[in-house]
Design a protein around this motif. Structure first.
Motif, short mmCIF file in Angstrom:
data_model
loop_
_atom_site.label_atom_id
_atom_site.label_comp_id
_atom_site.label_asym_id
_atom_site.label_seq_id
_atom_site.Cartn_x
_atom_site.Cartn_y
_atom_site.Cartn_z
N MET A 26 -6.02 -10.82 50.57
CA MET A 26 -5.43 -11.46 51.73
C MET A 26 -4.19 -10.69 52.16
SD MET A 26 -5.33 -15.49 51.22
CE MET A 26 -6.78 -16.34 50.75
N ARG A 27 -4.11 -10.35 53.39
CA ARG A 27 -2.99 -9.55 53.85
C ARG A 27 -1.72 -10.37 54.02
NH1 ARG A 27 -1.97 -9.84 59.43
NH2 ARG A 27 -3.57 -11.00 60.50
N LEU A 28 -1.82 -11.70 54.10
CA LEU A 28 -0.63 -12.53 54.28
C LEU A 28 0.06 -12.88 52.96
CD1 LEU A 28 -1.88 -14.98 57.04
CD2 LEU A 28 -0.47 -12.95 57.31
N LEU A 29 -0.52 -12.48 51.85
CA LEU A 29 0.08 -12.78 50.56
C LEU A 29 1.31 -11.90 50.32
CD1 LEU A 29 -2.98 -13.17 48.18
CD2 LEU A 29 -1.52 -14.96 49.10
N ASN A 30 2.33 -12.50 49.78
CA ASN A 30 3.51 -11.76 49.37
C ASN A 30 3.23 -11.02 48.06
OD1 ASN A 30 6.35 -11.05 49.49
ND2 ASN A 30 6.67 -12.53 47.86
N ARG A 31 2.51 -11.70 47.16
CA ARG A 31 2.16 -11.13 45.85
C ARG A 31 0.68 -11.34 45.59
NH1 ARG A 31 6.96 -13.69 42.12
NH2 ARG A 31 8.67 -12.48 42.96
N SER A 32 -0.12 -10.37 45.89
CA SER A 32 -1.55 -10.47 45.66
C SER A 32 -1.88 -10.10 44.22
CB SER A 32 -2.30 -9.54 46.61
OG SER A 32 -3.67 -9.52 46.28
N THR A 33 -2.61 -10.98 43.53
CA THR A 33 -2.99 -10.69 42.14
C THR A 33 -3.92 -9.48 42.06
OG1 THR A 33 -4.78 -12.31 42.27
CG2 THR A 33 -2.68 -13.07 41.35
N GLY A 34 -4.54 -9.10 43.16
CA GLY A 34 -5.42 -7.93 43.19
C GLY A 34 -4.69 -6.62 43.37
N ASN A 35 -3.39 -6.67 43.63
CA ASN A 35 -2.60 -5.46 43.84
C ASN A 35 -2.31 -4.80 42.49
OD1 ASN A 35 -0.44 -3.62 44.24
ND2 ASN A 35 0.30 -4.79 46.00
N PRO A 36 -2.53 -3.51 42.36
CA PRO A 36 -2.27 -2.83 41.08
C PRO A 36 -0.79 -2.89 40.67
CG PRO A 36 -2.90 -1.24 42.77
CD PRO A 36 -3.07 -2.60 43.37
N ASP A 37 0.11 -3.15 41.60
CA ASP A 37 1.53 -3.24 41.28
C ASP A 37 1.96 -4.66 40.90
OD1 ASP A 37 1.93 -0.52 41.83
OD2 ASP A 37 2.24 -0.93 43.96
N TYR A 38 1.00 -5.60 40.81
CA TYR A 38 1.32 -6.99 40.47
C TYR A 38 1.87 -7.04 39.05
CZ TYR A 38 0.76 -12.07 40.49
OH TYR A 38 0.99 -13.42 40.46
N ARG A 39 3.03 -7.66 38.89
CA ARG A 39 3.70 -7.73 37.58
C ARG A 39 3.15 -8.90 36.75
NH1 ARG A 39 9.88 -7.40 39.66
NH2 ARG A 39 9.68 -5.44 40.82
N ASP A 40 3.02 -8.70 35.46
CA ASP A 40 2.50 -9.74 34.57
C ASP A 40 3.31 -11.03 34.64
OD1 ASP A 40 0.41 -8.17 33.69
OD2 ASP A 40 1.44 -7.51 31.87
N GLU A 41 4.62 -10.94 34.76
CA GLU A 41 5.47 -12.14 34.79
C GLU A 41 5.24 -12.99 36.04
OE1 GLU A 41 8.28 -8.74 36.18
OE2 GLU A 41 6.74 -8.98 34.66
N TRP A 42 4.67 -12.39 37.08
CA TRP A 42 4.41 -13.15 38.31
C TRP A 42 3.28 -14.16 38.14
CZ3 TRP A 42 4.59 -8.59 42.31
CH2 TRP A 42 5.93 -8.19 42.49
N PHE A 43 2.41 -13.97 37.14
CA PHE A 43 1.37 -14.96 36.90
C PHE A 43 1.98 -16.33 36.58
CE2 PHE A 43 -1.37 -11.22 36.18
CZ PHE A 43 -2.45 -11.58 36.98
N ASP A 44 3.15 -16.35 35.99
CA ASP A 44 3.84 -17.60 35.64
C ASP A 44 4.81 -18.05 36.73
OD1 ASP A 44 2.55 -17.77 33.17
OD2 ASP A 44 4.04 -16.47 32.23
N GLU A 45 4.89 -17.32 37.83
CA GLU A 45 5.82 -17.64 38.91
C GLU A 45 5.09 -17.77 40.25
OE1 GLU A 45 8.80 -14.57 38.92
OE2 GLU A 45 9.48 -15.08 36.91
N GLN A 46 3.97 -18.47 40.23
CA GLN A 46 3.18 -18.65 41.45
C GLN A 46 3.59 -19.93 42.17
OE1 GLN A 46 -0.90 -18.34 40.23
NE2 GLN A 46 -0.73 -16.17 39.79
N CYS A 47 3.40 -19.95 43.47
CA CYS A 47 3.82 -21.08 44.32
C CYS A 47 3.37 -22.43 43.78
CB CYS A 47 3.28 -20.91 45.74
SG CYS A 47 3.99 -19.53 46.65
N GLY A 48 2.15 -22.51 43.28
CA GLY A 48 1.63 -23.79 42.80
C GLY A 48 2.41 -24.38 41.64
#
Length: 72
Positions: free
Chosen positions: A1-23
């Motif tokens: 999705m191009r509107l995502l600020n942090r796409s989990t599919g992006n190779p630059d996605y940081r591991d710590e962001w999995f625990d910092e999602q909007c939900g």
């Protein structure tokens, strides 16, 4: 999705962001009905997404975890 600020599919996605999602943010309010399963509104005044509908697996740098530890 191009509107995502942090796409989990992006190779630059940081591991710590999995625990910092909007939900999991205490300022994320789910929409009603079926849309609320994946989408909600940001209500964090410090976030650039304040007042915008966001995907639950997106995120930003102003993430505070929910007090009860729930997600979505």
């Amino acid at each position: 999705m191009r509107l995502l600020n942090r796409s989990t599919g992006n190779p630059d996605y940081r591991d710590e962001w999995f625990d910092e999602q909007c939900g999991g943010c205490r300022f994320w309010i789910p929409l009603s009905g079926d849309l609320g399963l994946d989408w909600g509104a940001c209500t964090h005044t410090d976030s650039r997404f304040d007042g915008r509908v966001r995907f639950e697996h997106d995120g930003c740098e102003h993430f505070p975890v929910r007090d009860d530890g729930t997600f979505g």
